[in-house]
Every structure is written in C-alpha cells, then in structure tokens.
Design an enzyme around this catalytic site. Structure first.
Site, PDB file in Angstrom:
ATOM      1  N   ARG A 121       0.861  -1.196   0.000  1.00 17.88           N
ATOM      2  CA  ARG A 121       0.000   0.000   0.000  1.00 17.88           C
ATOM      3  C   ARG A 121       0.884   1.229   0.000  1.00 17.88           C
ATOM      4  NH1 ARG A 121      -4.785  -1.256   4.213  1.00 17.88           N
ATOM      5  NH2 ARG A 121      -5.795   0.497   3.185  1.00 17.88           N
ATOM      6  N   ASP A 307     -13.934  -3.196   0.408  1.00 16.27           N
ATOM      7  CA  ASP A 307     -14.108  -3.584   1.814  1.00 16.27           C
ATOM      8  C   ASP A 307     -15.297  -4.528   2.029  1.00 16.27           C
ATOM      9  OD1 ASP A 307     -11.897  -2.174   2.529  1.00 16.27           O
ATOM     10  OD2 ASP A 307     -12.949  -0.548   3.545  1.00 16.27           O
TER      11      ASP A 307
HETATM   12  C1  UD1 Z   1      -9.150   3.434   2.505  1.00 14.28           C
HETATM   13  C2  UD1 Z   1      -9.861   2.678   3.604  1.00 14.28           C
HETATM   14  C3  UD1 Z   1      -9.832   1.178   3.318  1.00 14.28           C
HETATM   15  C4  UD1 Z   1     -10.359   0.875   1.913  1.00 14.28           C
HETATM   16  C5  UD1 Z   1      -9.648   1.731   0.869  1.00 14.28           C
HETATM   17  C6  UD1 Z   1     -10.247   1.592  -0.517  1.00 14.28           C
HETATM   18  C7  UD1 Z   1      -9.508   4.051   5.579  1.00 14.28           C
HETATM   19  C8  UD1 Z   1      -8.911   4.159   6.919  1.00 14.28           C
HETATM   20  N1  UD1 Z   1      -9.214   2.935   4.862  1.00 14.28           N
HETATM   21  O1  UD1 Z   1      -7.786   3.023   2.536  1.00 14.28           O
HETATM   22  O2  UD1 Z   1     -10.657   0.527   4.289  1.00 14.28           O
HETATM   23  O3  UD1 Z   1     -10.145  -0.488   1.614  1.00 14.28           O
HETATM   24  O4  UD1 Z   1      -9.737   3.139   1.235  1.00 14.28           O
HETATM   25  O5  UD1 Z   1     -11.600   1.920  -0.490  1.00 14.28           O
HETATM   26  O6  UD1 Z   1     -10.259   4.895   5.151  1.00 14.28           O
HETATM   27  N2  UD1 Z   1      -2.583   3.886  -3.734  1.00 14.28           N
HETATM   28  C9  UD1 Z   1      -1.464   4.274  -4.419  1.00 14.28           C
HETATM   29  N3  UD1 Z   1      -0.732   5.313  -3.934  1.00 14.28           N
HETATM   30  C10 UD1 Z   1      -1.078   5.998  -2.807  1.00 14.28           C
HETATM   31  C11 UD1 Z   1      -2.251   5.597  -2.126  1.00 14.28           C
HETATM   32  C12 UD1 Z   1      -2.988   4.530  -2.619  1.00 14.28           C
HETATM   33  O7  UD1 Z   1      -1.115   3.686  -5.452  1.00 14.28           O
HETATM   34  O8  UD1 Z   1      -0.372   6.930  -2.420  1.00 14.28           O
HETATM   35  C13 UD1 Z   1      -3.377   2.755  -4.236  1.00 14.28           C
HETATM   36  C14 UD1 Z   1      -3.580   1.635  -3.212  1.00 14.28           C
HETATM   37  O9  UD1 Z   1      -2.482   0.762  -3.162  1.00 14.28           O
HETATM   38  C15 UD1 Z   1      -4.834   0.974  -3.716  1.00 14.28           C
HETATM   39  C16 UD1 Z   1      -5.630   2.170  -4.256  1.00 14.28           C
HETATM   40  O10 UD1 Z   1      -4.689   3.207  -4.488  1.00 14.28           O
HETATM   41  O11 UD1 Z   1      -4.526   0.116  -4.776  1.00 14.28           O
HETATM   42  C17 UD1 Z   1      -6.709   2.674  -3.337  1.00 14.28           C
HETATM   43  O12 UD1 Z   1      -6.161   2.863  -2.038  1.00 14.28           O
HETATM   44  P1  UD1 Z   1      -6.649   4.022  -1.064  1.00 14.28           P
HETATM   45  O13 UD1 Z   1      -7.943   4.551  -1.530  1.00 14.28           O
HETATM   46  O14 UD1 Z   1      -5.527   4.975  -0.877  1.00 14.28           O
HETATM   47  O15 UD1 Z   1      -6.844   3.216   0.285  1.00 14.28           O
HETATM   48  P2  UD1 Z   1      -6.685   3.856   1.709  1.00 14.28           P
HETATM   49  O16 UD1 Z   1      -7.081   5.281   1.637  1.00 14.28           O
HETATM   50  O17 UD1 Z   1      -5.376   3.508   2.294  1.00 14.28           O
END
Ligand code: UD1
Length: 421
Positions: A121, A307
């Site tokens: 992540r 989720d």
């Molecule tokens: C939030 C939720 C989590 C949920 C997820 C997707 C919280 C505390 N957690 O996690 O329960 O499963 O949204 O709905 O709110 N990514 C990147 N670069 C970044 C950040 C993310 O490539 O800097 C990617 C991740 O690896 C993933 C996708 O983007 O493949 C979505 O992730 P993201 O929406 O960021 O998840 P979280 O915000 O960590």
C-alpha cells in the site's frame, strides 16, 4: 489472544443498529487537530483503530475524552509531531494525520507505513499532493519527515495506477484548507467518508466545493474553529450485516444506514435474484433459499467496495453457478480464499480474479482471521456452515466492528468469544 466459537445453522431475526463510520471518523479526528479550540464528535465507534488514533493524539500532547461514542478533542497542548512505528504499524489509517499536521504545525515525522496482508500500500499520492502544496518531504531511517514554511494552493492531479485514493484525498484536501490561495484536486476520491470529512471541515470554517465528485476546489482560509459534528453510519458494517441476513436466509432489519452508500451492493444482491427493501434510513433483507451467481468488479465509490469483497465472496460461495470477482482496488486482497475453502467453498484464483464455484453447503472448521474484512467474511460463512467453526486471531475484527458478536447474538447467532490457550 481471543477466538470465536460459532455454532452454525441458526436463523437470524430482528433489528440491528449500525455504528458510526470508522473510515469517516479517522480523517475527521485527524483534521480536528487543525481547529482552534475543542471539537466534539458524536457517533464515533468504540473500536481498536479509534483507540489507536486517540493514543497517537495523546502521545503528541492532544487532550481527548472518549465516552459513550462521543469524542472530545482539544489540540491546544500539542507539543510533538511524531507518529511512532508502534502505532502506525498497527493502523495504516493513521497516515491521515500527515496532512493536518503539516498544514497547521508545518512539521510531521511519521513512521513509514509498511505493506500489509492486503498487498503493498504505497503512499506516493499522499506525498505528491503534499509536495505540490509546498511541503518538503524526506525519508529518514524509516520515517517520513515533512516540513514547510508556508503551504500554497496548487492544481493537483491525484489519480494513481489504481484510480483515486481515499486517504491521499483526505490528506491533501485537509492540508489545502489552510494553504494560501486556491487548490484544485483532480481525480479526488468521492467516497462518502471524504464527503463527511469535507462537511466537517466546512462546518469548522473551510471553503471546499465539489465534494462527492472527482474535482475538488478549495479556497484556503487562515484558521478553523472547533465544532460539534456527528459522524455518518458505517456503510461497510451495514453491508456486512445485510450479507449476514442473506447468507443465513434470514429476514433482518438494519437501522441507521444510508442506503445510497450501498447501491452497488443492492444491485448485485438483485442480480443474484434476491429482493431488498430500503427506505431513507433502514434496509430489510428479503431472503430466499437459493441465489444465483454473479460477476463483480471492485472499484472506488460508487462502484462495489473492496471492503465488502471478502464478505460477498463468502455469500457467493453458496450461489448457484460460477461467480467471478475481480479485485481492482487491492489486486492481492485474497488472503481469505484459503480459509473460505477450508470451510468447504470452491474458490480458485487467477491473478486478481477469484472464480467461485457455488457449493450446496459449508462445513464448520478451524480457520484463522487474516485482516479486518476477511475476518468478517469468515464469520458470515461460519453462521451458515454446518457444525462448529473456530476462528482464531479475531483481534482483526475488533479493529473495525463495534460489538460485532454482541450485535449478531442479539439477532440469534450463537457466537462465543473465548481466550485462546
Ligand atoms: C481506505 C480505507 C480502506 C479501503 C480503501 C479503498 C480508511 C482508513 N481505509 O484506505 O478501508 O479499503 O480506502 O476503499 O479509510 N494507492 C497508491 N498510492 C497511494 C495511495 C494509494 O497507489 O499513495 C493505491 C492503493 O495501493 C490501492 C488504491 O490506491 O490500490 C486505493 O487505495 P486508497 O484509496 O488509498 O486506500 P486507503 O485510503 O489507504
């Protein structure tokens, strides 16, 4: 450590109340450290992740009081700006403190969140967005160290290889609120939790336009004031209980829910040939003995939520025919497959696709919870399995479901929590 002993095969009956949203609470709690004076948040779920967040705030010198789902936050005594490894490693969601710390205090030292069982992540989007606002960020011995003299509004494209990012949007939007001038965020996440954060920030004095769409406009303000705010209900908890109703072939009523947050789930339930009733703040499951297979792709909101992928897989393992789930948000989020198969499901993996051949019934077994939502999927499967299921490592569930077994037992489930020897 504790485990669940679940006696399967009991129908559920009655009504259940959904708690406040964990994923809305976390960024709102984080943003409250930007406010002058005390913030009071209502409907905050009493969960391990919330307690971890409170511990981080207390470590920083923020005063808090948490009682009966009401959380008071007074940031006036804050004196350190570090989120240490022991907290961040147990809850990656704490990353949403990064933006508020940098915006208000111009410094933050944050342990690098590691990978986890749902796959790597990254935080590149968080860093890119904050850098665009003028923050300097270095990686020092496993810590992200950020500082800034002044934050300045900018045009920021926040899309990544997997689309929008929920917490990167929370971080960058929160920081932009106190930046000088105007910020636009293109490809912002439009999850209900981001809309809730924007509403909280607006009540505190922020100027945000476009929440709920992919394009956010933010006019920076000089300061925010502490406010009272009620958190939205948890759509993932709601969806989990809806699926508990259908998988156990039971009619239950789920109260304090916002149906519009779950239309992607309702659509799939209907595709499976089942009926669902919903009004402005409740949902009723209309069960049937049989349901059909379907195809699902997880996507950012309003698509099918990642989720709920594991819980839906448990449900589809009993459908007639072959279902396919494609995981587009976290392509490696399939750790529950092996455990569901131990209960008698027939699921194979092909990259980011799971192929689920419906079986007639599941059978109780010893299984291990691996992450928060995967654990919920095992509980749902166990509720309908023949015989007894033992689920170890249930601390994952306590991170995200308030009174999980109590609520289900009130509906007639037979779940016991016992200490593991
Ligand atoms: C939030 C939720 C989590 C949920 C997820 C997707 C919280 C505390 N957690 O996690 O329960 O499963 O949204 O709905 O709110 N990514 C990147 N670069 C970044 C950040 C993310 O490539 O800097 C990617 C991740 O690896 C993933 C996708 O983007 O493949 C979505 O992730 P993201 O929406 O960021 O998840 P979280 O915000 O960590």
């Amino acid at each position: 450590m504790e485990k669940f002993i679940i006696e399967g095969g009991h129908k559920l009956e009655g009504e259940i109340e959904i708690s406040g949203s964990k994923n809305a609470s976390l960024p709102i709690i984080a943003a409250s450290i930007m406010c002058e004076g005390k913030t009071v948040l209502y409907n905050v779920p009493d969960l391990k992740d919330i307690q971890t967040m409170i511990k981080i705030l207390n470590f920083m010198g923020v005063n808090t009081k948490f009682e009966n789902n009401t959380l008071e936050i007074d940031p006036s005594g804050i004196y350190q700006f570090t989120a240490p490894y022991e907290f961040v490693s147990t809850m990656r969601g704490s990353i949403c403190l990064l933006g508020p710390l940098l915006a208000k205090y111009k410094k933050a030292r944050f342990s690098m969140p590691g990978g986890c069982v749902i796959g790597p992540r990254p935080i590149d989007l968080h860093i890119k967005g904050l850098k665009k606002l003028g923050v300097q960020i270095e990686n020092e011995e496993g810590y992200i160290v950020g500082k800034a003299d002044v934050l300045k509004g900018n045009d920021i494209f926040l899309g990544g290889s997997f689309g929008s990012s929920v917490l990167a949007t929370a971080n960058v939007m929160s920081a932009a609120v106190l930046a000088e001038g105007e910020t636009t965020i293109e490809y912002a996440a439009c999850e209900p939790e981001i809309v809730d954060l924007a509403k909280f920030l607006k009540k505190a004095g922020a100027k945000i336009y476009g929440e709920g769409s992919h394009l956010l406009k933010i006019e920076g303000v000089k300061k925010l004031k502490g406010v009272e705010y009620k958190i939205i209900p948890d759509r993932i908890e709601g969806g989990t209980y809806i699926l508990a109703g259908y998988i156990t072939k039971s009619k239950i009523k789920i109260n304090n829910i916002i149906p519009q947050h779950l239309f992607a789930l309702f659509d799939k339930i209907e595709e499976c040939g089942l009926k669902i009733i919903y009004k402005s703040n409740f949902v009723e499951t209309i069960p049937n003995d049989k349901w059909k297979a379907t195809e699902i792709t997880t996507l950012p909101f309003p698509g099918f939520p990642t989720d709920l992928q594991a819980q839906m897989m448990g449900f589809l393992s009993l459908a007639e025919g072959i279902s396919i789930i494609t995981e587009k948000v976290f392509p490696e989020r399939f750790i529950h497959v092996g455990e569901l198969n131990r209960l008698g499901a027939d699921i194979t993996l092909d990259g980011s696709k799971a192929i689920i051949k419906g079986v007639k019934s599941l059978k109780g077994a010893k299984v291990m919870a691996s992450d928060l939502r995967a654990s919920a999927a095992l509980v749902l499967a166990a509720l309908t399995a023949e015989g007894t299921t033992e689920i170890s490592r249930i601390y994952h569930l306590d991170r995200g479901y308030e009174k999980f077994e109590k609520k289900l037992n009130l509906l007639g489930a037979k779940i016991k929590r016992i200490r593991e020897e």
